[in-house]
Design an enzyme around this catalytic site. Sequence first.
Site, short mmCIF file in Angstrom:
data_model
loop_
_atom_site.label_atom_id
_atom_site.label_comp_id
_atom_site.label_asym_id
_atom_site.label_seq_id
_atom_site.Cartn_x
_atom_site.Cartn_y
_atom_site.Cartn_z
N GLY A 114 3.48 4.13 5.00
CA GLY A 114 2.86 4.30 3.70
C GLY A 114 2.44 5.73 3.40
CG HIS A 115 0.30 6.44 -0.25
ND1 HIS A 115 -1.03 6.79 -0.17
CD2 HIS A 115 0.32 5.20 -0.80
CE1 HIS A 115 -1.78 5.83 -0.65
NE2 HIS A 115 -0.99 4.84 -1.03
CG ASN A 116 -1.80 10.48 1.38
OD1 ASN A 116 -1.49 9.88 0.35
ND2 ASN A 116 -2.05 11.78 1.42
CB SER A 172 -5.01 6.85 4.00
OG SER A 172 -4.66 7.42 2.76
#
Length: 350
Positions: free
Chosen positions: A247-249, A267
């Site tokens: 996933g993002h970050n 994150s």
Amino acid sequence: MPRDNSITLGALTDLLGGTLVGDPEAVIHGVCSLDEQAPDAIAFSNASTPRTLQTGLDGLQARALLVRDDVDTATLNTTANLVRVPEPLPAMVRLVPLFYSEFEVERVVSERADIHPTAEIGRDVHVGAFCAIAEHAVVGDGAVLYPGVVLYPHARVGAGSVLHSGVTIRERCVIGEDSVIQNGAVIGSDGFGYYPSPEGHQTVPQVGVALLSDRVDVGANTCVDRATLGTTPISRGVKIDNLAQIGHNVSIGDHAIVCGDVAIGGSTKVGKGAVLAGASSYADHLEIADGARFTGRAAAGHVRKYEKGDYTGYPAQPIGQWKREQVMIRKLPKLLKRLRALEESVASRP
């Protein structure tokens, strides 16, 4: 590609620095597994006890077998040629180049590739047919792009990296040096970010990047999302299997292992050397310590921080705790039966 090569068992043993129990003049023409044996090849066994090793030797058809040197072979019932080494698997890896060569592509840029005039193409590269390389994208020296690879604007591919057919590197995302991206992987796809409104779900712009360091391997059809803001950093030596979702970050530390069908929420921070086994899942904003290990199908998320240790179950918990709970669960039917008997006894009293 197979090589037409051979080596005597004595020379092979010297090459590996091992100890031979058997015929040094026996000739080896290849390597094989115990599941698919070849009569002129050498196989390997990671068995750590004489009993389990004997199981592999029963019915052995290969000409020789690599075995651990800390296993007592004197008690074995076999006449097989044995090469004793500290670790059979790394020894087998050393032998593979004797009998197999990697497929070599011609270092040319196909006339059927679509390359923007502002793109930078290094020396000794291979760019296959129907690759699309957009403006200001960079391909480092010695990189290989198989047919159908797509580089968005300002994407960067480091020296010596290999991108197999169907790979997409989105805008401004980076692949480090000596990395391998397998077929169909997408690096830098938009993260899954929305917020509710009276008009429906509204998109949160994903304007960050995915940043892969050197010697990172990414499996087929895996997705590494770009950051909402900033980066999704995948550190040096990380190995990601097929069909994983990053996933993002998310950040992944050096030399971590991410097995197939793993999903990591946005994150989450994965520490150095962590092992995330197949089909395990991780909620967003978790902290996974260096060296933490999760078994297949473990589901992390009911706590935010996981210290170094081994975890399993749904929800994921330390393996020791999980084992104790499993023992108690198996006792529940008998405990329930005793409880009912006790209730009936109490109810029958005057």
